[in-house]
Design a protein around this motif. Structure first.
Motif, short mmCIF file in Angstrom:
data_model
loop_
_atom_site.label_atom_id
_atom_site.label_comp_id
_atom_site.label_asym_id
_atom_site.label_seq_id
_atom_site.Cartn_x
_atom_site.Cartn_y
_atom_site.Cartn_z
N ARG A 11 0.62 -1.34 -0.18
CA ARG A 11 0.20 -0.15 0.10
C ARG A 11 0.93 1.44 0.16
NH1 ARG A 11 -3.74 -1.05 4.95
NH2 ARG A 11 -3.79 1.61 4.59
N LEU A 12 2.15 1.44 -0.52
CA LEU A 12 2.98 2.42 -0.42
C LEU A 12 3.31 2.46 -1.58
CD1 LEU A 12 5.51 1.31 2.79
CD2 LEU A 12 3.01 3.01 3.18
N GLU A 13 3.20 4.15 -1.58
CA GLU A 13 3.60 4.74 -3.12
C GLU A 13 4.49 5.37 -2.71
OE1 GLU A 13 1.77 6.20 -6.98
OE2 GLU A 13 0.57 5.39 -5.58
N VAL A 14 5.80 5.77 -3.54
CA VAL A 14 7.08 6.69 -3.00
C VAL A 14 6.36 7.85 -4.48
CG1 VAL A 14 9.13 7.31 -2.68
CG2 VAL A 14 8.17 5.45 -2.00
N GLN A 15 6.13 8.72 -4.25
CA GLN A 15 6.18 9.94 -5.34
C GLN A 15 7.04 11.18 -4.97
OE1 GLN A 15 1.75 11.08 -5.46
NE2 GLN A 15 1.05 8.60 -5.82
N GLY A 16 8.50 10.58 -5.72
CA GLY A 16 9.13 11.94 -5.69
C GLY A 16 9.83 11.55 -3.87
N ARG A 17 9.24 11.98 -2.49
CA ARG A 17 10.08 12.24 -1.11
C ARG A 17 8.37 11.93 -1.26
NH1 ARG A 17 13.90 12.03 1.01
NH2 ARG A 17 13.05 13.06 3.01
N HIS A 18 7.63 12.00 -1.24
CA HIS A 18 6.68 11.59 -0.49
C HIS A 18 5.90 10.13 -0.56
CE1 HIS A 18 5.68 16.29 -0.06
NE2 HIS A 18 6.05 16.26 -1.06
N VAL A 19 5.01 10.38 0.19
CA VAL A 19 5.20 8.63 0.34
C VAL A 19 3.04 8.75 0.79
CG1 VAL A 19 5.23 6.23 1.66
CG2 VAL A 19 6.69 7.25 1.27
N VAL A 20 2.60 7.88 -0.32
CA VAL A 20 1.04 7.75 -0.56
C VAL A 20 1.22 6.48 0.38
CG1 VAL A 20 -1.13 8.03 -1.78
CG2 VAL A 20 1.17 9.44 -2.53
N VAL A 21 -0.23 6.11 1.23
CA VAL A 21 -0.20 5.26 1.89
C VAL A 21 -1.96 5.27 0.81
CG1 VAL A 21 -0.71 4.13 4.09
CG2 VAL A 21 1.10 6.30 4.44
N ARG A 22 -1.88 3.94 0.83
CA ARG A 22 -3.06 3.77 -0.18
C ARG A 22 -4.28 2.69 1.10
NH1 ARG A 22 -0.09 2.50 -4.48
NH2 ARG A 22 -0.20 0.12 -4.21
N PRO A 23 -5.60 3.78 0.53
CA PRO A 23 -6.44 3.22 1.27
C PRO A 23 -6.55 1.16 1.90
CG PRO A 23 -8.05 4.43 -0.02
CD PRO A 23 -5.80 4.56 -0.92
N GLY A 24 -7.04 1.56 2.85
CA GLY A 24 -6.39 -0.63 3.30
C GLY A 24 -8.18 -0.49 3.87
N ALA A 25 -8.66 -2.25 4.29
CA ALA A 25 -10.03 -2.24 4.63
C ALA A 25 -10.11 -2.28 6.44
CB ALA A 25 -10.16 -3.62 4.57
N ARG A 26 -8.84 -2.32 6.78
CA ARG A 26 -9.10 -2.11 8.51
C ARG A 26 -9.12 -0.69 9.26
NH1 ARG A 26 -4.31 -4.52 8.94
NH2 ARG A 26 -4.99 -6.81 9.92
N PRO A 27 -9.74 -0.43 9.59
CA PRO A 27 -10.32 1.01 10.76
C PRO A 27 -9.34 1.66 11.17
CG PRO A 27 -11.74 -0.78 11.73
CD PRO A 27 -10.70 -1.79 10.22
N VAL A 28 -9.20 2.71 11.60
CA VAL A 28 -8.71 3.42 12.03
C VAL A 28 -8.62 3.11 13.49
CG1 VAL A 28 -7.57 6.23 12.81
CG2 VAL A 28 -8.39 5.84 10.12
N ALA A 29 -7.73 3.35 14.15
CA ALA A 29 -7.54 2.99 15.90
C ALA A 29 -8.60 4.53 16.62
CB ALA A 29 -6.24 2.58 16.06
N THR A 30 -9.07 3.97 17.37
CA THR A 30 -9.47 4.97 18.23
C THR A 30 -8.33 5.88 19.32
OG1 THR A 30 -10.31 3.14 20.05
CG2 THR A 30 -11.58 3.39 18.81
N LYS A 31 -8.42 6.69 18.74
CA LYS A 31 -7.83 7.83 19.82
C LYS A 31 -7.68 7.57 21.47
CE LYS A 31 -7.43 11.39 16.35
NZ LYS A 31 -7.96 12.21 16.49
N ASP A 32 -8.91 6.57 21.70
CA ASP A 32 -8.70 7.03 22.92
C ASP A 32 -7.39 5.30 23.66
OD1 ASP A 32 -12.21 6.34 23.53
OD2 ASP A 32 -10.25 8.11 23.75
N ALA A 33 -7.44 5.09 23.02
CA ALA A 33 -6.17 3.68 23.15
C ALA A 33 -4.52 4.08 23.14
CB ALA A 33 -6.53 2.10 21.92
N LEU A 34 -4.55 5.74 22.76
CA LEU A 34 -3.42 6.27 22.13
C LEU A 34 -3.13 6.50 23.29
CD1 LEU A 34 -3.04 6.80 18.83
CD2 LEU A 34 -1.91 5.25 19.45
N PRO A 35 -1.51 7.79 23.95
CA PRO A 35 -1.37 8.44 25.28
C PRO A 35 -1.37 9.35 24.08
CG PRO A 35 0.76 6.61 23.80
CD PRO A 35 -0.71 6.28 23.63
#
Length: 226
Positions: free
Chosen positions: A190-214
């Motif tokens: 899912r990683l695509e390098v465009q020059g100095r930029h890395v694009v993360v292509r969408p995936g099926a897994r949902p984003v983690a809840t912020k409550d689980a993070l410091p």
């Protein structure tokens, strides 16, 4: 299909352990084919052995130059069946031969918000400089030190009068979150390098809840399980 990877370490291997832990929970789709260290007797090798992962020690002092050492690394990685390389606290520069052998498939974790504080003792550099935010970076490796395109970064507040050790421990906790995530994105293609930029292509897994993070800022966002 699980991505076969080789992990290079030099010391304690806590980021290696983070990869092993995520693999055991089923969210990291890689197979660690080998763990290679340039130092013998380090904790990271013990961690690998405890989990049945083959290990190798290639002391860099045994080789006349970096090119010869890189060739030995490439042979060892290929013989183990690795298709990608993960630098998890590997305190040696890798050169063009290894990068050519695994094009676009060499990742590194660095304990600073690149491009600030590349090289050794990044936490000490940040603490001494008096930054307000510090953190860590996962990036593709190129031929310059801590220079390749950035995949994901995490930032934490640098507290007043906080020493490098305390700051480093908080940064390390985030390394253990973002490093497996970046490796998983690589494994999923899912990683695509465009020059100095890395694009993360969408995936099926949902984003983690912020409550689980410091208290921190992570971008791109972690996904569930990381």
């Amino acid at each position: 299909m699980s991505l076969p990877v080789g992990v290079l370490i030099s010391g304690g291997g806590s980021n290696l352990q983070a990869l092993i832990d995520r693999k055991q929970t089923g969210v990291l789709d890689v197979t660690i084919q080998t763990v290679i260290s340039n130092n013998s007797g380090v904790k990271g090798l013990e961690r690998a052995v405890e989990h049945g992962i083959p290990t190798q020690v290639l002391p860099h002092q045994n080789y006349p130059d970096r090119q010869s050492y890189d060739r030995a690394l490439v042979r060892a990685l290929r013989d183990a069946g690795a298709q990608a390389v993960v630098l998890a606290g590997f305190m040696r520069l890798v050169g063009p031969e290894l990068l050519a052998a695994f094009p676009g498939r060499v990742l590194n974790i660095h304990p600073a918000l690149l491009p600030s504080f590349p090289g050794l003792h990044a936490q000490d550099q940040a603490a001494e400089y008096g930054v307000r935010l510090a953190g860590c970076t996962v990036h593709f490796v190129d031929e310059e030190v801590d220079h390749g395109p950035i995949i994901i970064q995490a930032a934490v507040p640098a507290l007043p009068n906080e020493g490098a050790e305390a700051l480093g421990s908080r940064i390390l906790a985030l390394e253990h979150r973002i490093f497996p995530q970046a490796v998983q994105w690589l494994a999923e293609g899912r990683l695509e390098v465009q020059g100095r930029h890395v694009v993360v292509r969408p995936g099926a897994r949902p984003v983690a809840t912020k409550d689980a993070l410091p208290p921190c800022l992570i971008f791109p966002s972690l996904e569930e399980g990381f």
